[in-house]
Enzyme design. Structure first.
Site, PDB file in Angstrom:
ATOM      1  N   GLY A  36       0.840  -1.206   0.000  1.00  0.00           N
ATOM      2  CA  GLY A  36       0.000   0.000   0.000  1.00  0.00           C
ATOM      3  C   GLY A  36       0.871   1.250   0.000  1.00  0.00           C
ATOM      4  O   GLY A  36       0.647   2.199  -0.773  1.00  0.00           O
ATOM      5  N   HIS A  37       1.886   1.259   0.876  1.00  0.00           N
ATOM      6  CA  HIS A  37       2.810   2.403   0.908  1.00  0.00           C
ATOM      7  C   HIS A  37       3.536   2.555  -0.434  1.00  0.00           C
ATOM      8  O   HIS A  37       3.714   3.665  -0.937  1.00  0.00           O
ATOM      9  CB  HIS A  37       3.884   2.205   1.980  1.00  0.00           C
ATOM     10  N   SER A 185      -2.057  -3.019   5.975  1.00  0.00           N
ATOM     11  CA  SER A 185      -1.756  -2.174   7.136  1.00  0.00           C
ATOM     12  C   SER A 185      -0.507  -2.720   7.805  1.00  0.00           C
ATOM     13  O   SER A 185      -0.309  -3.945   7.860  1.00  0.00           O
ATOM     14  CB  SER A 185      -2.927  -2.235   8.129  1.00  0.00           C
ATOM     15  N   SER A 186       0.318  -1.808   8.329  1.00  0.00           N
ATOM     16  CA  SER A 186       1.506  -2.260   9.062  1.00  0.00           C
ATOM     17  C   SER A 186       1.081  -3.070  10.278  1.00  0.00           C
ATOM     18  O   SER A 186       1.815  -3.927  10.759  1.00  0.00           O
ATOM     19  CB  SER A 186       2.332  -1.056   9.523  1.00  0.00           C
ATOM     20  N   ARG A 187      -0.113  -2.797  10.796  1.00  0.00           N
ATOM     21  CA  ARG A 187      -0.577  -3.490  12.013  1.00  0.00           C
ATOM     22  C   ARG A 187      -1.050  -4.921  11.726  1.00  0.00           C
ATOM     23  O   ARG A 187      -1.279  -5.677  12.660  1.00  0.00           O
ATOM     24  CB  ARG A 187      -1.700  -2.691  12.676  1.00  0.00           C
TER      25      ARG A 187
END
Ligand code: PAF
Length: 281
Positions: A36-37, A185-187
């Protein structure tokens, strides 16, 4: 890819590019990058001559008891992921560089930062807008790209930029999902295998509500209940909020008679995940 960790050096580089007439694109991140990034960076590249990515886990946007300390960090991994994208500068300031002793200036956006994550994470958006405003002064971008997964964050930043007449174009980029629908998501790294399966209920809830809207349903209470019902199928899922709000103002709506955003936040195990979709009547 040049790594810069001081404000002075980053500002000098930005000034030099601006003198040369180059367009600066910027992607602020907290690192532990995922595709995503990388998509945000690719998007920034299409809109600029030089791309800066910041990696800074910003302490002021975490409330006490949240995951600031355990937020995943791995600069070598991030550098390897960014290398093929063609990022020009990675700005990685230390906490003391961004918030030196005696720091006491904050940027706060009103109403639009109050509901949803603003209500559930007091002080969160004040931390976000403060760090983003400061990063804009340091990186001096012409264009900055943000993901639509953080839908409210994007609206809050747009509001800040408009209200403070910041000379930067804000670009929102659509949510990037795993093949099975989970928003990147990083999470997601916090999720066990079982939790990851149940995390899919967020995107399934959005799909179910979209199906109902396509079938003609317009009552917010019915749409929100349908989303909650899907989320409640997960034994490891605890809903933080499920709300349908005006897609532009984030005001409450009772009927989907204009574009609305269905915004979800849920704890899946220890990970707090968010997801959303914009619904059009
Ligand atoms: O979306 C994020 O990763 C952060 O909130 C941001 C915009 C980098 C500010 O710390």
């Amino acid at each position: 890819m040049r790594v810069i960790d001081t404000i002075a050096e980053m500002q000098q580089q930005a000034d030099q590019w601006r003198r040369e007439g180059l367009v600066i694109g910027f992607v602020p991140t907290m690192g532990y990058l995922h595709d995503g990034h990388l998509e945000l960076m690719r998007c920034a590249k299409t809109k600029s001559d030089r791309v800066v990515v910041s990696i800074f886990v910003n302490p002021t946007q975490f409330a006490p008891g949240e995951d600031f300390e355990r937020y995943p960090r791995d600069l070598d991994r991030d550098m390897a992921l960014m290398a093929p994208v063609g990022v020009d500068v990675v700005f990685v300031p230390a906490v003391g560089e961004m918030y030196p002793e005696g720091y006491q200036t904050y940027v706060e956006v009103g109403e639009i930062s109050e509901p949803l994550c603003g209500a559930k994470r007091p002080g969160h958006f004040r931390g976000v807008t403060t760090v983003v405003a400061k990063l804009f002064h340091i990186v001096k971008p012409h264009v900055a790209v943000f993901g639509e997964k953080d839908y409210q964050q994007l609206l809050v930043i747009r509001r800040m930029v408009r209200d403070l007449a910041m000379d930067v174009e804000i670009v929102g980029h659509p949510i990037v999902r795993e093949p099975d629908g989970l928003a990147m998501s990083s999470r997601n790294v916090y999720l066990s295998e079982e939790e990851r399966q149940e995390a899919l209920l967020l995107s399934k809830a959005l799909a179910e509500v979209t199906r109902l809207v396509d079938g003609g349903e317009r009552a917010a209470s019915v749409l929100v209940s349908a989303a909650q019902k899907v989320l409640e199928q997960g034994a490891r899922v605890r809903i933080d909020y499920a709300e349908l709000r005006d897609a532009e103002t984030l005001q409450e709506i009772t009927t989907l008679d204009r574009p609305g955003v269905l915004a979800l936040a849920a704890f899946v195990g220890k990970a707090r995940l968010i997801d959303n979709t914009v619904l059009r009547p």
